[in-house]
Design a protein around this motif. Structure first.
Motif, PDB file in Angstrom:
ATOM      1  N   SER A   1      -2.094   4.684   0.589  1.00 34.04           N
ATOM      2  CA  SER A   1      -3.252   3.875   0.961  1.00 34.04           C
ATOM      3  C   SER A   1      -4.104   3.606  -0.265  1.00 34.04           C
ATOM      4  O   SER A   1      -4.015   4.311  -1.280  1.00 34.04           O
ATOM      5  CB  SER A   1      -4.081   4.593   2.026  1.00 34.04           C
ATOM      6  OG  SER A   1      -4.564   5.814   1.521  1.00 34.04           O
ATOM      7  N   ASN A   2      -4.953   2.606  -0.145  1.00 32.13           N
ATOM      8  CA  ASN A   2      -5.853   2.282  -1.246  1.00 32.13           C
ATOM      9  C   ASN A   2      -6.769   3.464  -1.524  1.00 32.13           C
ATOM     10  O   ASN A   2      -7.338   4.054  -0.607  1.00 32.13           O
ATOM     11  CB  ASN A   2      -6.684   1.046  -0.910  1.00 32.13           C
ATOM     12  CG  ASN A   2      -7.538   0.611  -2.081  1.00 32.13           C
ATOM     13  OD1 ASN A   2      -7.080   0.634  -3.226  1.00 32.13           O
ATOM     14  ND2 ASN A   2      -8.769   0.217  -1.804  1.00 32.13           N
ATOM     15  N   GLY A   3      -6.898   3.814  -2.798  1.00 31.44           N
ATOM     16  CA  GLY A   3      -7.763   4.920  -3.165  1.00 31.44           C
ATOM     17  C   GLY A   3      -7.091   6.267  -3.093  1.00 31.44           C
ATOM     18  O   GLY A   3      -7.710   7.291  -3.402  1.00 31.44           O
ATOM     19  N   ALA A   4      -5.817   6.312  -2.694  1.00 34.12           N
ATOM     20  CA  ALA A   4      -5.124   7.597  -2.592  1.00 34.12           C
ATOM     21  C   ALA A   4      -5.042   8.255  -3.961  1.00 34.12           C
ATOM     22  O   ALA A   4      -4.792   7.589  -4.967  1.00 34.12           O
ATOM     23  CB  ALA A   4      -3.720   7.396  -2.020  1.00 34.12           C
TER      24      ALA A   4
ATOM     25  N   ASP B   1      -4.658   1.901  -6.584  1.00 32.54           N
ATOM     26  CA  ASP B   1      -5.661   0.877  -6.299  1.00 32.54           C
ATOM     27  C   ASP B   1      -4.909  -0.351  -5.808  1.00 32.54           C
ATOM     28  O   ASP B   1      -4.363  -1.112  -6.603  1.00 32.54           O
ATOM     29  CB  ASP B   1      -6.465   0.566  -7.570  1.00 32.54           C
ATOM     30  CG  ASP B   1      -7.549  -0.479  -7.353  1.00 32.54           C
ATOM     31  OD1 ASP B   1      -8.450  -0.586  -8.185  1.00 32.54           O
ATOM     32  OD2 ASP B   1      -7.489  -1.211  -6.347  1.00 32.54           O
ATOM     33  N   THR B   2      -4.864  -0.547  -4.498  1.00 30.86           N
ATOM     34  CA  THR B   2      -4.046  -1.636  -3.950  1.00 30.86           C
ATOM     35  C   THR B   2      -4.680  -2.998  -4.213  1.00 30.86           C
ATOM     36  O   THR B   2      -3.969  -3.999  -4.281  1.00 30.86           O
ATOM     37  CB  THR B   2      -3.846  -1.456  -2.440  1.00 30.86           C
ATOM     38  OG1 THR B   2      -5.127  -1.431  -1.799  1.00 30.86           O
ATOM     39  CG2 THR B   2      -3.094  -0.180  -2.136  1.00 30.86           C
ATOM     40  N   LYS B   3      -6.000  -3.027  -4.373  1.00 28.71           N
ATOM     41  CA  LYS B   3      -6.639  -4.324  -4.657  1.00 28.71           C
ATOM     42  C   LYS B   3      -6.256  -4.816  -6.041  1.00 28.71           C
ATOM     43  O   LYS B   3      -6.008  -6.003  -6.256  1.00 28.71           O
ATOM     44  CB  LYS B   3      -8.153  -4.200  -4.518  1.00 28.71           C
ATOM     45  CG  LYS B   3      -8.618  -3.974  -3.084  1.00 28.71           C
ATOM     46  CD  LYS B   3     -10.141  -3.936  -2.995  1.00 28.71           C
ATOM     47  CE  LYS B   3     -10.617  -3.912  -1.564  1.00 28.71           C
ATOM     48  NZ  LYS B   3     -10.051  -2.803  -0.783  1.00 28.71           N
TER      49      LYS B   3
ATOM     50  N   ASP C   1       0.822  -1.203   0.000  1.00 27.91           N
ATOM     51  CA  ASP C   1       0.000   0.000   0.000  1.00 27.91           C
ATOM     52  C   ASP C   1       0.856   1.251   0.000  1.00 27.91           C
ATOM     53  O   ASP C   1       0.425   2.298   0.476  1.00 27.91           O
ATOM     54  CB  ASP C   1      -0.977  -0.001   1.176  1.00 27.91           C
ATOM     55  CG  ASP C   1      -0.258  -0.122   2.507  1.00 27.91           C
ATOM     56  OD1 ASP C   1      -0.947  -0.189   3.536  1.00 27.91           O
ATOM     57  OD2 ASP C   1       0.984  -0.140   2.524  1.00 27.91           O
ATOM     58  N   ARG C   2       2.072   1.116  -0.545  1.00 25.04           N
ATOM     59  CA  ARG C   2       2.943   2.294  -0.620  1.00 25.04           C
ATOM     60  C   ARG C   2       3.580   2.339  -1.995  1.00 25.04           C
ATOM     61  O   ARG C   2       4.309   1.417  -2.382  1.00 25.04           O
ATOM     62  CB  ARG C   2       4.016   2.248   0.462  1.00 25.04           C
ATOM     63  CG  ARG C   2       3.449   2.456   1.847  1.00 25.04           C
ATOM     64  CD  ARG C   2       4.531   2.844   2.808  1.00 25.04           C
ATOM     65  NE  ARG C   2       5.467   1.767   3.044  1.00 25.04           N
ATOM     66  CZ  ARG C   2       5.240   0.749   3.857  1.00 25.04           C
ATOM     67  NH1 ARG C   2       4.090   0.638   4.486  1.00 25.04           N
ATOM     68  NH2 ARG C   2       6.160  -0.166   4.044  1.00 25.04           N
ATOM     69  N   LEU C   3       3.302   3.410  -2.710  1.00 22.36           N
ATOM     70  CA  LEU C   3       3.815   3.542  -4.071  1.00 22.36           C
ATOM     71  C   LEU C   3       4.259   4.980  -4.288  1.00 22.36           C
ATOM     72  O   LEU C   3       3.629   5.920  -3.799  1.00 22.36           O
ATOM     73  CB  LEU C   3       2.743   3.127  -5.088  1.00 22.36           C
ATOM     74  CG  LEU C   3       3.244   3.002  -6.533  1.00 22.36           C
ATOM     75  CD1 LEU C   3       2.672   1.770  -7.207  1.00 22.36           C
ATOM     76  CD2 LEU C   3       2.966   4.250  -7.342  1.00 22.36           C
ATOM     77  N   TYR C   4       5.352   5.102  -5.040  1.00 22.64           N
ATOM     78  CA  TYR C   4       5.973   6.409  -5.249  1.00 22.64           C
ATOM     79  C   TYR C   4       6.142   6.650  -6.742  1.00 22.64           C
ATOM     80  O   TYR C   4       6.417   5.714  -7.497  1.00 22.64           O
ATOM     81  CB  TYR C   4       7.363   6.440  -4.589  1.00 22.64           C
ATOM     82  CG  TYR C   4       7.351   6.010  -3.141  1.00 22.64           C
ATOM     83  CD1 TYR C   4       7.381   4.672  -2.792  1.00 22.64           C
ATOM     84  CD2 TYR C   4       7.306   6.951  -2.115  1.00 22.64           C
ATOM     85  CE1 TYR C   4       7.365   4.276  -1.462  1.00 22.64           C
ATOM     86  CE2 TYR C   4       7.288   6.565  -0.786  1.00 22.64           C
ATOM     87  CZ  TYR C   4       7.316   5.227  -0.473  1.00 22.64           C
ATOM     88  OH  TYR C   4       7.299   4.837   0.844  1.00 22.64           O
TER      89      TYR C   4
END
Lengths: 113, 115
Positions: free
Chosen positions: A51-54, A66-68, A30-33
């Motif tokens: 977070s999801n939806g960020a 979208d983490t899912k 849940d962490r992306l840059y």
């Protein structure tokens, strides 16, 4: 093993057009840059998505996570020439800190007048 | 703040020579990392450190050593240079607080050529 894939690898687009760069990754995170790199230069941080939806926006760039689906997008609106650069996404799967990023191969964006 | 600094900017080595790439940061960041960037391959993690005295291997550690005796410095040593180590090397630092992660700050890079 975490794999991070970006597409497209190369993108030429006309000014004032819209486009999206995609970043898929293979392991739950849940962490992306997002980073930008100009030719011969270092990497500049664009967005941190935690977070999801960020969703984050800065000027003509908007990033979402979208983490899912294990998918992040970087959307470019009404492109201008100074957005020409290589864009990298990077994923962090550690619980604490972010010292172990796995990078995508990058998308080289060229904006044509 | 100078941020993350790296020296040298450019270096040419002969096969078998050794050298140290220097990296320093003045932001009191606990995490530091070394990456190499090769054409078409993005950045790959070589070694990283979560604090003074603590280091660990990344994805491509072979042929490189690191140490972290202070919070500020994280040198990368090439033991016996090989042409496959021709690359651009980036040092980065970062921190986290209360479980939150923040972006890595990258140095300007060292362009290394091994002949």
């Amino acid at each position: 093993e975490l794999k991070v894939e970006q597409n497209p690898l190369f993108l030429s687009m006309q000014e004032e057009k819209n486009y999206t760069i995609y970043c898929n990754y293979s392991t739950t995170s849940d962490r992306l840059y997002w980073y930008r790199q100009d030719p011969g230069k270092s990497l500049e941080s664009l967005f941190v998505l935690l977070s999801n939806g960020a969703v984050k926006q800065e000027g003509r760039l908007m990033a979402s996570l979208d983490t899912k689906a294990r998918l992040s997008t970087l959307h470019i609106t009404a492109a201008v020439h100074d957005l020409s650069a290589t864009y990298f996404c990077a994923v962090d799967i550690e619980n604490f800190g972010n010292e172990k990023l796995t990078f995508g191969t990058g998308t080289r964006l060229t904006i044509i007048p | 703040n100078a941020g993350v600094t790296q020296t040298p900017k450019f270096q040419v080595l002969k096969t078998g020579q050794s050298m140290t790439l220097q990296c320093a940061q003045d932001m009191n960041h606990e995490y530091m990392s070394w990456y190499r960037q090769d054409p078409g391959m993005g950045l790959r993690l070589i070694h990283y450190s979560v604090g003074a005295g603590i280091t660990d291997q990344g994805e491509v550690p072979n042929g490189y050593n690191v140490s972290r005796s202070t919070t500020e410095d994280f040198p990368l040593r090439l033991l016996s240079a090989a042409p496959s180590q021709t690359s651009v090397y980036f040092c980065a630092s970062s921190y986290s607080r209360a479980g939150e992660s923040y972006e890595q700050y990258f140095g300007p890079g060292t362009r290394l050529t091994v002949t």
